[in-house]
Motif scaffolding. Structure first.
Motif, short mmCIF file in Angstrom:
data_model
loop_
_atom_site.label_atom_id
_atom_site.label_comp_id
_atom_site.label_asym_id
_atom_site.label_seq_id
_atom_site.Cartn_x
_atom_site.Cartn_y
_atom_site.Cartn_z
N LYS A 213 -89.46 -35.48 -17.37
CA LYS A 213 -90.62 -36.34 -17.58
C LYS A 213 -90.85 -36.59 -19.07
O LYS A 213 -91.12 -37.71 -19.49
CB LYS A 213 -91.87 -35.73 -16.95
CG LYS A 213 -93.08 -36.66 -16.94
CD LYS A 213 -94.24 -36.03 -16.19
CE LYS A 213 -95.39 -37.03 -16.06
NZ LYS A 213 -95.93 -37.44 -17.37
N GLY A 214 -90.71 -35.53 -19.88
CA GLY A 214 -90.94 -35.70 -21.30
C GLY A 214 -89.94 -36.63 -21.95
O GLY A 214 -90.31 -37.47 -22.78
N GLN A 215 -88.66 -36.53 -21.57
CA GLN A 215 -87.65 -37.41 -22.16
C GLN A 215 -87.86 -38.85 -21.73
O GLN A 215 -87.67 -39.78 -22.52
CB GLN A 215 -86.25 -36.93 -21.76
CG GLN A 215 -85.86 -35.57 -22.31
CD GLN A 215 -85.97 -35.53 -23.83
OE1 GLN A 215 -86.85 -34.88 -24.38
NE2 GLN A 215 -85.12 -36.26 -24.51
N ALA A 216 -88.23 -39.05 -20.49
CA ALA A 216 -88.48 -40.42 -20.02
C ALA A 216 -89.64 -41.04 -20.78
O ALA A 216 -89.58 -42.21 -21.17
CB ALA A 216 -88.77 -40.40 -18.51
N GLU A 217 -90.69 -40.26 -21.00
CA GLU A 217 -91.85 -40.79 -21.72
C GLU A 217 -91.50 -41.15 -23.16
O GLU A 217 -91.88 -42.21 -23.66
CB GLU A 217 -92.98 -39.76 -21.70
CG GLU A 217 -93.65 -39.59 -20.36
CD GLU A 217 -94.68 -38.48 -20.38
OE1 GLU A 217 -94.92 -37.92 -21.47
OE2 GLU A 217 -95.25 -38.17 -19.33
N LYS A 218 -90.74 -40.27 -23.84
CA LYS A 218 -90.41 -40.52 -25.24
C LYS A 218 -89.51 -41.75 -25.39
O LYS A 218 -89.72 -42.57 -26.28
CB LYS A 218 -89.74 -39.29 -25.85
CG LYS A 218 -90.69 -38.13 -26.09
CD LYS A 218 -89.97 -36.99 -26.79
CE LYS A 218 -90.93 -35.87 -27.13
NZ LYS A 218 -90.26 -34.76 -27.85
#
Length: 686
Positions: free
Chosen positions: A512-517
């Motif tokens: 989720k964090g990589q997708a958001e960034k």
């Protein structure tokens, strides 16, 4: 709706908010903002001649931005899904579905295996290539003259010069490790008499920084933060008069103040309105400068971006793509520059590949209202047949777009981008684009993206702009297609930031964090594209100084020889008197076969480019004697699309903004000529 995220601000808001910005205290000209707190009825000042670099309180925005802002402020509008703070589960799932599709298409489930196609440059090779791209290869050459080395150095700020020095140090160290004869010691270059006399900007920048820091120290962070009032709309100011790396120095020092440690605003994921105050010389867009000046802009932008990366501790690793066999194809898998070069033989004014232009036009007509466009996958069998049909029949004119499904066309668009032999964002800067996600401050993210856009080759930059304009149109029809900014960004990010030829860590870490960034960088490109495709004022000023130094190279030699030349050939031209309240200026006219010649025009302190063009159209194009132009139904006259150009002096050729104050322009470049010409096809609207 996209209107809630458009970059726009009315004049009253700009006056109120500009005083609270961290850079409201940056006064290169102390009188620039005097009297801003007075009421309009009491604010009576005589006309004066402001500085050309003075900020205007009125921001600039495109007509689309202004129209969208009206919708955004309508009380009847429902909250836009674009303002959702973070992507939902559907967006995240779409992101990883795109990653999986790209991995399957590359024939490998691990993009890290692409390291066999890409390698880091050898030790010292990166610095050597960097110096060449920055126009500073003469610093490490044996036969380079001091004058050649000094010309570009004379325009750099202190932080920019330090970035150059670090690259020279690294290059010298690597040469010594390889037992090669080192070039001149970096201290000899920066401490030579010529370099010392040609680095006044560094001293000025340091003074400016100290003065600004004194102001910042006296002002608490809460007084400078635009969101310090709860419930107030978020807004950011993008200051372009000061080098971005010098602004980063201020922010870093500001963050060390004890009173500011606990008052940083927590990022909530929403995008603010960004306002770029206009200077009196107007806005300069990328297509406004000549190719020769744009080359210098790219060199200076590379230096400033490198200095900014050093300050923000952003790792920049350039990759070199090995030679690969290009498939026998006419459309897919062909290098972008080659494809465009072939298309320009048919259509000389083409700025993007003709196939991509046709594909985007079809999607704008048939696809933007289709629910789930870009997210809903097309039929793989139909897409394969569609690609084969396009390869065979597109250039012959026998291809029928009416039979194409919008979802298949959208999938074909993403495939075209993925199949490029080199990334659309280039192998050199792809990872730097991706690294923007790790920068905390929004303003610094925009600074970095602005410089990176300037560094892209022209075919890549034009193609990226066409793609972003289409994506912006998709977001604007969110109520019909159910695709908000987060949805579009999460789907398109993998297609731009992942490439089989360049290793990437985009998919490492928490999903989720990589997708958001990754999606965050993508939505910044879509959301602020109009700002990112402008040239900062400080770069234009540096180009002017560089041209001035090149035009008077003899002054960099022995002073006695210069004085001798003056005695032999004294200057017959009188120096122009600056800051005159009234001035007559001769303007050349080159409007094709309609009008040619010249005209005289009276300049005042507040005369703008729009005033001169209106005078030209009224005198030459709308007069009964000429009879040029076409009559509209409302009685107005349609005239050729003309623009005022600044030619020569300390600039090559510069298409002027409508809001350029001509007296300030004359004072900045008294040796330049003004020419009214037709704007080239595809040029910006004036």
């Amino acid at each position: 709706m996209v209107g809630r995220e458009e970059v726009v601000m009315n004049r009253t808001e700009a006056k109120m908010q500009f005083e609270h910005t961290a850079f409201g205290h940056f006064r290169r000209h102390p009188n620039a903002f005097r009297g801003k707190r007075l009421k309009p009825s009491l604010h009576r000042k005589k006309p004066r001649d402001p500085s050309p670099t003075e900020m205007s309180v009125e921001p600039w925005a495109s007509p689309q931005d202004q129209a969208a802002a009206k919708q955004a402020h309508s009380p009847h509008d429902s909250p836009s899904q674009d303002q959702e703070t973070f992507p939902d589960k559907v967006c995240v799932d779409s992101f990883w579905h795109e990653v999986e599709t790209i991995q399957q298409g590359s024939g490998d489930t691990d993009l890290g295996c692409s390291r066999r196609d890409s390698r880091h440059s050898e030790e010292g090779e990166q610095e050597e290539q960097w110096l060449a791209d920055a126009g500073l290869s003469t610093l490490i050459s044996e036969d380079g003259e001091d004058v050649d080395k000094a010309l570009l150095l004379s325009t750099l700020t202190k932080t920019q010069a330090l970035a150059v020095q670090r690259r020279l140090d690294s290059y010298t160290l690597s040469r010594r490790k390889r037992n090669k004869q080192p070039p001149r010691d970096v201290r000899d270059i920066f401490s030579s008499p010529i370099a010392q006399t040609l680095l006044p900007e560094a001293e000025n920048t340091e003074d400016l920084t100290q003065h600004s820091m004194a102001s910042v120290a006296k002002t608490p962070l809460s007084a400078m933060t635009l969101e310090h009032h709860r419930g107030a709309p978020k807004e950011e100011f993008l200051i372009t008069d000061i080098a971005y790396c010098e602004q980063a120095v201020i922010f870093i020092k500001q963050a060390k103040f004890p009173q500011n440690n606990s008052q940083h605003r927590k990022e909530d994921g929403t995008l603010p309105r960004v306002v770029c105050p206009k200077c009196r010389l107007g806005v300069t867009r990328i297509q406004d400068l000549s190719h020769a000046d744009m080359k210098k802009v790219r060199q200076l932008a590379l230096i400033d971006m490198t200095a900014l990366c050093d300050l923000l501790e952003v790792e920049v690793k350039r990759h070199k793509i090995g030679k690969r066999k290009i498939p026998e194809s006419t459309l897919f898998g062909v290098p972008l520059a080659t494809l465009l070069e072939n298309d320009q033989k048919q259509k000389p004014n083409a700025t993007i590949p003709l196939f991509l232009q046709a594909l985007l036009s079809f999607l704008e007509k048939k696809g933007v209202d289709s629910e789930g466009i870009l997210r809903v996958p097309g039929s793989q069998s139909r897409i394969k047949l569609l690609q084969q049909n396009l390869e065979s029949n597109f250039y012959s004119g026998h291809f029928n777009w009416d039979e194409v499904s919008p979802n298949d066309a959208a999938a074909l668009l993403k495939k075209f981008i993925r199949d490029l032999p080199d990334p659309l964002l280039t192998a050199e800067y792809l990872n730097t684009f991706s690294a923007v996600r790790d920068i905390t401050e929004l303003r610094q993210k925009l600074h970095m993206l602005n410089l990176l856009v300037l560094l892209l080759p022209e075919p890549n930059r034009n193609t990226l702009k066409a793609l972003l304009e289409f994506l912006s149109k998709v977001v604007s029809r969110e109520n019909r297609n159910r695709m908000n900014l987060w949805a579009v960004a999460t789907i398109m990010a993998p297609n731009l930031f992942l490439h089989k030829a360049v290793p990437s860590r985009l998919t490492d870490g928490a999903e989720k964090g990589q997708a958001e960034k990754a999606a965050d960088v993508m939505r910044l490109l879509v959301r602020y594209q109009d700002l990112l495709w402008t040239i900062p004022n400080f770069l234009v000023s540096q180009v002017r100084r560089l041209n001035e130094n090149s035009n008077r190279r003899y002054q960099f030699y022995d002073r006695r020889f210069k004085n001798l030349l003056k005695k032999i050939q004294p200057e017959s031209r009188e120096k122009p008197e600056k800051n005159k309240s009234e001035l007559r200026r001769t303007v050349k006219i080159q409007v094709g076969d309609l009008v040619s010649g010249s005209m005289d025009f009276q300049l005042g302190v507040n005369t703008r480019t729009s005033d001169l063009l209106e005078h030209f159209q009224r005198q030459f194009l709308r007069s009964p004697a000429n009879g040029k132009g076409k009559m509209r139904r409302n009685g107005s006259v349609s005239c050729p699309d003309c623009a005022l150009y600044e030619v020569g002096g300390n600039i090559g050729e510069h298409c002027l903004d409508l809001d350029t104050h001509l007296m300030d322009l004359y004072n900045s470049n008294p040796g330049g000529e003004w020419v009214i010409k037709r704007k080239p096809n595809g040029g910006r609207g004036v």
